[in-house]
Design an enzyme around this catalytic site. Structure first.
Site, PDB file in Angstrom:
ATOM      1  N   HIS A  78      22.040  54.082 -46.707  1.00 47.33           N
ATOM      2  CA  HIS A  78      22.100  55.507 -46.463  1.00 47.33           C
ATOM      3  C   HIS A  78      22.959  56.176 -47.532  1.00 47.33           C
ATOM      4  CE1 HIS A  78      20.971  55.394 -41.907  1.00 47.33           C
ATOM      5  NE2 HIS A  78      20.070  54.797 -42.685  1.00 47.33           N
ATOM      6  N   GLU A  80      25.391  58.238 -47.228  1.00 42.39           N
ATOM      7  CA  GLU A  80      26.810  58.201 -46.887  1.00 42.39           C
ATOM      8  C   GLU A  80      27.417  56.839 -47.222  1.00 42.39           C
ATOM      9  OE1 GLU A  80      24.590  60.507 -43.580  1.00 42.39           O
ATOM     10  OE2 GLU A  80      24.206  58.824 -44.908  1.00 42.39           O
ATOM     11  N   CYS A 106      24.258  59.146 -39.319  1.00 41.03           N
ATOM     12  CA  CYS A 106      23.909  58.314 -38.170  1.00 41.03           C
ATOM     13  C   CYS A 106      25.179  57.668 -37.620  1.00 41.03           C
ATOM     14  CB  CYS A 106      22.891  57.245 -38.584  1.00 41.03           C
ATOM     15  SG  CYS A 106      23.588  55.923 -39.607  1.00 41.03           S
ATOM     16  N   CYS A 109      26.836  55.103 -40.160  1.00 39.18           N
ATOM     17  CA  CYS A 109      27.563  55.798 -41.225  1.00 39.18           C
ATOM     18  C   CYS A 109      28.792  56.518 -40.674  1.00 39.18           C
ATOM     19  CB  CYS A 109      26.644  56.786 -41.933  1.00 39.18           C
ATOM     20  SG  CYS A 109      25.374  55.970 -42.928  1.00 39.18           S
TER      21      CYS A 109
END
Length: 151
Positions: A78, A80, A106, A109
């Site tokens: 991801h 992040e 999410c 993260c």
């Protein structure tokens, strides 16, 4: 021409970073900022040196996995996560930084961002993961949804 606010400026940059994404389902960009300086950037995609989902196809699509579920079943990282990794790789502390992200992080993260010392997240669009919002609230992370990007 109207000069953008700092929030708009950094969100526009996060949207530009998202354009580097190699994910077939969602392009996400994130940047860590402190004192009006960009510390690290990240977008979602396969790890360095590995084939991109744009080339191989999407494992999650092949398995009919809905958005927001079974995050471990994906070749990519991801945005992040990549912000945290890039900062660590280059020896840059992001503790106390603000994260600008095109999407609400999410829950996976979120846990990483909390432990990395991020206490302020500004995002453009939501994400189907109610656990993430609850964890941020419990950890005292300031969440701000900001308007559409101008870029």
């Amino acid at each position: 021409m109207t000069r953008p606010s700092w929030n708009q400026y950094f969100m526009d940059i996060a949207c530009l970073v998202a354009r580097r994404s190699t994910c077939r389902r969602r392009q996400v960009g994130a940047i860590a900022v402190r004192d009006k300086r960009i510390l690290a950037t990240g977008y979602n995609g396969a790890p360095s040196g590995m084939p991109h989902c744009l080339d191989l196809g999407c494992l999650r699509e092949d398995m009919n996995i809905p958005s927001g579920q079974r995050h471990e079943l994906c070749r990519g990282l991801h945005a992040e996560q990549n912000v945290i990794i890039q900062a660590a790789y280059h020896g840059v502390s992001i503790r106390g930084a603000t994260l600008f992200c095109t999407n609400l992080p999410c829950s996976i993260c979120t846990k990483m961002l909390i432990n990395a010392g991020i206490h302020d997240i500004r995002y453009l669009q939501g994400y189907a993961d109610s656990m993430a919002e609850e964890m941020m609230k419990t950890a005292g992370v300031k969440l701000t949804q900001i308007g559409e990007a101008s870029a």
